[in-house]
Design a protein around this motif. Structure first.
Motif, PDB file in Angstrom:
ATOM      1  N   VAL A 139     -12.748   9.578  12.346  1.00  0.00           N
ATOM      2  CA  VAL A 139     -11.778  10.351  11.019  1.00  0.00           C
ATOM      3  C   VAL A 139     -10.932  11.462  11.545  1.00  0.00           C
ATOM      4  O   VAL A 139      -9.616  11.665  10.830  1.00  0.00           O
ATOM      5  N   ASN A 154     -13.468   5.188   5.432  1.00  0.00           N
ATOM      6  CA  ASN A 154     -12.925   3.477   5.629  1.00  0.00           C
ATOM      7  C   ASN A 154     -12.628   2.494   4.921  1.00  0.00           C
ATOM      8  O   ASN A 154     -11.780   2.556   4.833  1.00  0.00           O
ATOM      9  N   LEU A 160     -19.663   6.500   6.455  1.00  0.00           N
ATOM     10  CA  LEU A 160     -18.512   5.988   7.429  1.00  0.00           C
ATOM     11  C   LEU A 160     -18.027   5.116   6.875  1.00  0.00           C
ATOM     12  O   LEU A 160     -16.740   4.606   6.811  1.00  0.00           O
ATOM     13  N   ILE A 161     -18.675   3.946   5.521  1.00  0.00           N
ATOM     14  CA  ILE A 161     -18.495   3.254   5.057  1.00  0.00           C
ATOM     15  C   ILE A 161     -17.307   3.377   3.330  1.00  0.00           C
ATOM     16  O   ILE A 161     -16.455   2.857   3.952  1.00  0.00           O
ATOM     17  N   GLU A 177     -14.474  -2.928   0.793  1.00  0.00           N
ATOM     18  CA  GLU A 177     -14.440  -1.686   0.546  1.00  0.00           C
ATOM     19  C   GLU A 177     -14.853  -1.221  -0.047  1.00  0.00           C
ATOM     20  O   GLU A 177     -15.930  -0.913   0.593  1.00  0.00           O
ATOM     21  N   ILE A 215      -9.504   5.171   4.482  1.00  0.00           N
ATOM     22  CA  ILE A 215      -7.967   5.113   4.259  1.00  0.00           C
ATOM     23  C   ILE A 215      -7.673   3.906   4.422  1.00  0.00           C
ATOM     24  O   ILE A 215      -6.348   3.935   4.647  1.00  0.00           O
ATOM     25  N   LYS A 216      -8.397   2.412   4.192  1.00  0.00           N
ATOM     26  CA  LYS A 216      -7.660   1.226   3.863  1.00  0.00           C
ATOM     27  C   LYS A 216      -7.304   1.576   2.530  1.00  0.00           C
ATOM     28  O   LYS A 216      -6.183   1.074   2.606  1.00  0.00           O
ATOM     29  N   THR A 244      -8.488  -2.882  -1.181  1.00  0.00           N
ATOM     30  CA  THR A 244      -8.872  -2.534  -0.619  1.00  0.00           C
ATOM     31  C   THR A 244     -10.315  -2.817  -1.352  1.00  0.00           C
ATOM     32  O   THR A 244     -11.575  -2.573  -1.511  1.00  0.00           O
TER      33      THR A 244
END
Length: 450
Positions: A9, A332, A328-329, A348, A335-336, A345
């Motif tokens: 990222v 992510n 990381l989950i 996520e 980011i979305k 989202t």
């Protein structure tokens, strides 16, 4: 700090955010964590715990403002009041804030104020912003968010019963709420309240509204503060509150009648990311305490230091893997959310909301186990950290609600994947005939004994 940003990222983090992240890390490690015990000492004991605001917080807020660490949570591109960071960038900062009890409030990034400020910034009118958003963003007052109720299953928000009835130029509120976090603080000046304004609406998601209720309004009774695994969280507190013919001006309604679910979904999405990243920070700190413990030369069970026992190093390794994976989950999801918004989202965000507290609890529990009796006492921050994060499996919707929704959505692929697998099997049969071969069945070449 910026050197520890995951490579996957890093390209999405601005130079401004990287510099701020370094300042946040230094501020938390050198100012906030050492101040955490001072906060507890200043809160004191007995009923006095609810009567005053610990001065150490104001000292830290002054330092944070001078460093430019203030209201970092409002994402750019969505709010004109934003300091200019994305959800991803603030998520990285929130991880550091999660390592300290004082850090979030010191930077004016503490829940429930963050979510309430987002509500006002996104949905409030100019009058509401001037009256409530500005003093909140200035750190002059605090707020509470009132959604959960004691008499219904609030995990399904359509069950909410507190009534909001229009009478002339006022709304009249009747009902009760609990787990009203922040209601105990003497500086809490405003409640963001969700209630039922149109029980007869055929759409159960348009029956609710959100309204702003000044905390000193006549008819409000705070019955008690609820403990979290024995911790009262003074002076913040989690209030059990009732409303009896509480009258507020009609102008205090947010966005409009029947818009409650829309507002709350907009509020809870970013909030779940904030909670998750702070939980990552707590897990990191727990791992640090575990490393300190297992390298203590005075602790030598069965003639060896703890680090020399194989299972302990396995705990360390598993904790490192789990923390990095959970981070990381969350990133992510951030980011979305930056790219598509909270509504796109949901999956996520739910993944992060479910996974991260469980991961943090596992890591903290290992650290507690490494410390033995000290781990469950007040001599380490571990017990309090565990209690606070355990509540996150209930806050903002219990795990089971998110898992059910995720499972239902994933299962929608059932027909599609069944057709795909069946087509693949048929394709295999054609290829077997084309190449004049048969599938080998294990054991098929063994002759039966007679």
């Amino acid at each position: 700090m910026s050197s520890k940003i995951p490579d996957i990222v890093k390209h999405r983090v601005s130079e401004k955010a990287k510099k701020t992240l370094d300042v946040v890390a230094k501020f938390v490690e050198e100012e906030c964590i050492p101040a955490d015990p001072v906060l507890e000492a200043q809160i004191g004991e007995g009923s006095a715990r609810w009567d005053h605001h610990p001065p150490i917080i104001e000292d830290l807020k002054d330092k944070a403002k001078k460093l430019g660490l203030w209201n970092m949570f409002l994402p750019k591109g969505h709010y004109k009041e934003s300091p200019g960071y994305t959800n991803l960038e603030y998520g990285l900062m929130a991880e550091w804030l999660g390592k300290s009890r004082t850090a979030s409030e010191a930077t004016n990034c503490a829940a429930p104020d963050t979510g309430n400020m987002e509500v006002l910034a996104k949905y409030g009118n100019e009058e509401q912003k001037a009256e409530w958003l500005k003093p909140l963003m200035d750190g002059k007052i605090r707020s509470a968010f009132l959604m959960t109720e004691p008499d219904v299953a609030s995990s399904d928000a359509t069950n909410i019963q507190l009534s909001i009835k229009k009478e002339g130029n006022e709304y009249v509120l009747n009902g009760s709420k609990w787990w009203s976090s922040g209601a105990g603080d003497p500086r809490c000046a405003i409640y963001v309240v969700m209630g039922k304004s149109d029980a007869s609406n055929p759409d159960p998601y348009k029956q609710q509204s959100v309204i702003l209720v000044p905390a000193n309004t006549k008819g409000i009774t705070i019955h008690r503060m609820l403990n979290v695994y024995g911790y009262d969280d003074a002076p913040h507190g989690h209030g059990h509150i009732s409303f009896s013919d509480v009258r507020v001006p009609a102008r205090n309604l947010v966005l409009g009648e029947g818009r409650g679910f829309e507002i709350i979904q907009g509020r809870l999405g970013p909030g779940r990311i904030h909670h998750a990243m702070r939980s990552i920070g707590a897990a990191e700190r727990a791992l640090e305490w575990m490393l300190m413990r297992i390298n203590d030369p005075k602790k030598t069970p069965f003639g060896k230091q703890l680090r020399e026992h194989g299972v302990i190093l396995e705990w360390v390794a598993k904790s490192r893997i789990e923390i990095d994976s959970a981070r990381l989950i969350v990133l992510n999801a951030a980011i979305k959310m930056d790219d598509l918004g909270p509504k796109a989202t949901l999956r996520e965000i739910a993944q992060a909301k479910v996974l991260v507290p469980q991961t943090a609890l596992t890591v903290i529990d290992r650290a507690v186990q490494a410390f033995g009796g000290a781990g469950v006492s007040q001599d380490t921050p571990l017990a309090n950290m565990w209690a606070q994060i355990r509540t996150l499996r209930l806050a903002d919707g219990p795990d089971e609600v998110h898992l059910q929704q995720m499972g239902r959505n994933e299962n929608k692929r059932g027909k599609e994947v069944t057709q795909k697998i069946q087509w693949q099997k048929e394709r295999t049969e054609k290829l077997l005939k084309q190449h004049n071969v048969k599938l080998f069945q294990p054991g098929s070449n063994i002759k039966p004994k007679i």
